[in-house]
Motif scaffolding. Structure first.
Motif, PDB file in Angstrom:
ATOM      1  N   ASP A  60      17.566  32.724  41.030  1.00 53.76           N
ATOM      2  CA  ASP A  60      17.115  31.827  39.958  1.00 53.76           C
ATOM      3  C   ASP A  60      17.056  32.511  38.601  1.00 53.76           C
ATOM      4  OD1 ASP A  60      16.716  29.717  41.798  1.00 53.76           O
ATOM      5  OD2 ASP A  60      14.775  30.569  42.370  1.00 53.76           O
ATOM      6  N   SER A  61      17.532  33.746  38.544  1.00 55.47           N
ATOM      7  CA  SER A  61      17.425  34.500  37.285  1.00 55.47           C
ATOM      8  C   SER A  61      18.419  33.984  36.245  1.00 55.47           C
ATOM      9  CB  SER A  61      17.695  35.984  37.538  1.00 55.47           C
ATOM     10  OG  SER A  61      19.030  36.182  37.949  1.00 55.47           O
ATOM     11  N   SER A  62      18.062  34.202  34.977  1.00 55.37           N
ATOM     12  CA  SER A  62      18.978  33.824  33.889  1.00 55.37           C
ATOM     13  C   SER A  62      20.258  34.644  33.971  1.00 55.37           C
ATOM     14  CB  SER A  62      18.302  34.029  32.536  1.00 55.37           C
ATOM     15  OG  SER A  62      17.896  35.366  32.371  1.00 55.37           O
ATOM     16  N   GLU A  63      20.160  35.879  34.506  1.00 54.46           N
ATOM     17  CA  GLU A  63      21.346  36.739  34.630  1.00 54.46           C
ATOM     18  C   GLU A  63      22.343  36.162  35.628  1.00 54.46           C
ATOM     19  OE1 GLU A  63      18.099  39.299  33.017  1.00 54.46           O
ATOM     20  OE2 GLU A  63      18.224  37.808  34.607  1.00 54.46           O
ATOM     21  N   TYR A  64      21.847  35.664  36.774  1.00 50.66           N
ATOM     22  CA  TYR A  64      22.766  35.099  37.760  1.00 50.66           C
ATOM     23  C   TYR A  64      23.380  33.800  37.239  1.00 50.66           C
ATOM     24  CZ  TYR A  64      24.832  33.468  42.088  1.00 50.66           C
ATOM     25  OH  TYR A  64      25.732  33.018  43.028  1.00 50.66           O
ATOM     26  N   LYS A  65      22.568  33.027  36.540  1.00 47.95           N
ATOM     27  CA  LYS A  65      23.099  31.785  35.944  1.00 47.95           C
ATOM     28  C   LYS A  65      24.182  32.106  34.923  1.00 47.95           C
ATOM     29  CE  LYS A  65      18.875  29.234  36.824  1.00 47.95           C
ATOM     30  NZ  LYS A  65      17.533  28.928  36.322  1.00 47.95           N
ATOM     31  N   ARG A  66      23.967  33.183  34.180  1.00 51.40           N
ATOM     32  CA  ARG A  66      24.966  33.595  33.197  1.00 51.40           C
ATOM     33  C   ARG A  66      26.252  34.028  33.892  1.00 51.40           C
ATOM     34  NH1 ARG A  66      27.145  32.433  28.705  1.00 51.40           N
ATOM     35  NH2 ARG A  66      27.840  34.165  27.393  1.00 51.40           N
ATOM     36  N   TYR A  67      26.119  34.747  34.993  1.00 52.92           N
ATOM     37  CA  TYR A  67      27.304  35.155  35.755  1.00 52.92           C
ATOM     38  C   TYR A  67      28.094  33.926  36.213  1.00 52.92           C
ATOM     39  CZ  TYR A  67      30.216  36.267  39.712  1.00 52.92           C
ATOM     40  OH  TYR A  67      31.291  36.325  40.573  1.00 52.92           O
ATOM     41  N   LEU A  68      27.385  32.920  36.725  1.00 47.00           N
ATOM     42  CA  LEU A  68      28.065  31.709  37.197  1.00 47.00           C
ATOM     43  C   LEU A  68      28.813  31.016  36.058  1.00 47.00           C
ATOM     44  CD1 LEU A  68      25.357  30.224  39.617  1.00 47.00           C
ATOM     45  CD2 LEU A  68      27.477  31.426  40.231  1.00 47.00           C
ATOM     46  N   GLN A  69      28.248  31.070  34.857  1.00 48.86           N
ATOM     47  CA  GLN A  69      28.911  30.466  33.694  1.00 48.86           C
ATOM     48  C   GLN A  69      30.204  31.213  33.331  1.00 48.86           C
ATOM     49  OE1 GLN A  69      25.929  30.751  30.646  1.00 48.86           O
ATOM     50  NE2 GLN A  69      25.048  28.735  31.076  1.00 48.86           N
ATOM     51  N   LEU A  70      30.147  32.553  33.499  1.00 44.26           N
ATOM     52  CA  LEU A  70      31.241  33.396  32.995  1.00 44.26           C
ATOM     53  C   LEU A  70      32.237  33.837  34.064  1.00 44.26           C
ATOM     54  CD1 LEU A  70      29.277  35.782  30.584  1.00 44.26           C
ATOM     55  CD2 LEU A  70      30.811  33.945  29.917  1.00 44.26           C
ATOM     56  N   GLN A  71      31.979  33.525  35.329  1.00 48.53           N
ATOM     57  CA  GLN A  71      32.747  34.171  36.403  1.00 48.53           C
ATOM     58  C   GLN A  71      34.258  33.962  36.287  1.00 48.53           C
ATOM     59  OE1 GLN A  71      31.992  32.595  40.375  1.00 48.53           O
ATOM     60  NE2 GLN A  71      31.154  30.707  39.502  1.00 48.53           N
ATOM     61  N   TYR A  72      34.694  32.882  35.656  1.00 52.13           N
ATOM     62  CA  TYR A  72      36.137  32.662  35.504  1.00 52.13           C
ATOM     63  C   TYR A  72      36.606  32.923  34.070  1.00 52.13           C
ATOM     64  CZ  TYR A  72      35.362  30.457  40.000  1.00 52.13           C
ATOM     65  OH  TYR A  72      34.992  30.208  41.287  1.00 52.13           O
ATOM     66  N   SER A  73      35.703  33.444  33.239  1.00 47.98           N
ATOM     67  CA  SER A  73      36.043  33.713  31.840  1.00 47.98           C
ATOM     68  C   SER A  73      36.917  34.971  31.749  1.00 47.98           C
ATOM     69  CB  SER A  73      34.762  33.902  31.013  1.00 47.98           C
ATOM     70  OG  SER A  73      35.102  34.446  29.760  1.00 47.98           O
ATOM     71  N   THR A  74      37.881  34.927  30.844  1.00 48.99           N
ATOM     72  CA  THR A  74      38.765  36.088  30.662  1.00 48.99           C
ATOM     73  C   THR A  74      38.416  36.881  29.407  1.00 48.99           C
ATOM     74  OG1 THR A  74      40.326  34.669  29.466  1.00 48.99           O
ATOM     75  CG2 THR A  74      40.699  34.985  31.838  1.00 48.99           C
ATOM     76  N   GLU A  75      37.271  36.566  28.779  1.00 47.44           N
ATOM     77  CA  GLU A  75      36.844  37.320  27.589  1.00 47.44           C
ATOM     78  C   GLU A  75      36.691  38.794  27.954  1.00 47.44           C
ATOM     79  OE1 GLU A  75      33.302  35.677  25.784  1.00 47.44           O
ATOM     80  OE2 GLU A  75      34.018  33.643  26.165  1.00 47.44           O
ATOM     81  N   ALA A  76      37.073  39.657  27.015  1.00 50.53           N
ATOM     82  CA  ALA A  76      36.993  41.102  27.283  1.00 50.53           C
ATOM     83  C   ALA A  76      35.560  41.556  27.496  1.00 50.53           C
ATOM     84  CB  ALA A  76      37.618  41.872  26.115  1.00 50.53           C
TER      85      ALA A  76
END
Length: 250
Positions: A231-247
């Protein structure tokens, strides 16, 4: 226990006022640690009755009033911190505690000033904590350059300053200094232990592993983050970015 304490303190109060103040101030510190704020207040009232100008007793009264936390006591706390410092400008512990108070009051520049003085006081055993605190405020203010400087100084003062290791790992990562970020994160893990990482540390590790192209290491950290802090904000952030190709994942 109360009788034993009064029996111990009575001779000190009659023979050595300075010792009496020290004993009562130390007693108050123990009461504060155990959450007995009323007993701490009584002990400090007694100490300040003997010597109203004692720097440590004034500092401890400031800590006590800050810990109680009501609006009136928070206002009063500053008077005691200021008196502690005016009576002994070299009281680094008072400056560190006053800095913490100012930080809580969101008076960041004033807090930085107190932490800087405490952090420059050689021989003060908590000097590294003052520098850590200073660095944290610079991070909050978005001043990466001064944050980096403060955390490096904290590590010089105490090479086991894991707070500084993690903060520097993230600063280096955001600057895309990946080898430096990797080294600092690995040093952090060695210090605290692989299984003792919080959500923030795991998130730093995930991003560093990704930047290094270490998919296996990254997935292991993702699994750890999901298992321990779903439930952490860090895990939620990972889920948002997991397919992002930003460096740089922020």
């Amino acid at each position: 226990m109360g009788m034993m304490l009064s029996a111990c303190q009575t001779p000190a109060s009659t023979k050595d006022p300075k010792k009496a103040v020290q004993v009562r101030t130390q007693l108050a510190a123990e009461y504060i640690k155990s959450g007995d704020l009323d007993a701490a207040k009584r002990a400090l009232d007694q100490a300040l009755e003997v010597n109203s100008r004692d720097s440590m007793a004034n500092m401890m009264m400031g800590v006590l009033l800050q810990q109680e936390g009501s609006a009136a006591n928070l206002e009063r706390a500053e008077t005691y911190f200021k008196r502690a410092i005016s009576e002994d400008s070299n009281n680094a512990q008072a400056r560190n505690n006053y800095g913490t108070y100012l930080y809580q009051r969101q008076r960041y520049n004033d807090a930085i000033e107190q932490f800087a003085i405490a952090g420059a006081t050689l021989g003060y055993d908590q000097r590294f904590r003052a520098l850590e605190n200073q660095g944290r405020i610079y991070v909050l203010l978005g001043d990466q350059m001064n944050a980096e400087k403060a955390f490096k100084q904290a590590l010089q003062a105490n090479r086991d300053s894991y707070v500084s290791m993690l903060e520097l790992a993230e600063i280096f990562y955001l600057q895309q200094q990946i080898p430096a970020a990797t080294q600092m994160y690995e040093q952090y893990v060695r210090t605290v232990g692989q299984t003792n990482q919080g959500a923030r540390a795991l998130w730093v590790g995930i991003r560093v592993a990704r930047a290094n192209g270490d998919r296996v290491g990254m997935q292991a950290l993702v699994n750890q983050l999901r298992a321990l802090f779903p439930d952490s904000s860090e895990y939620k952030r990972y889920l948002q970015l997991q397919y992002s190709t930003e460096a740089v994942w922020k």
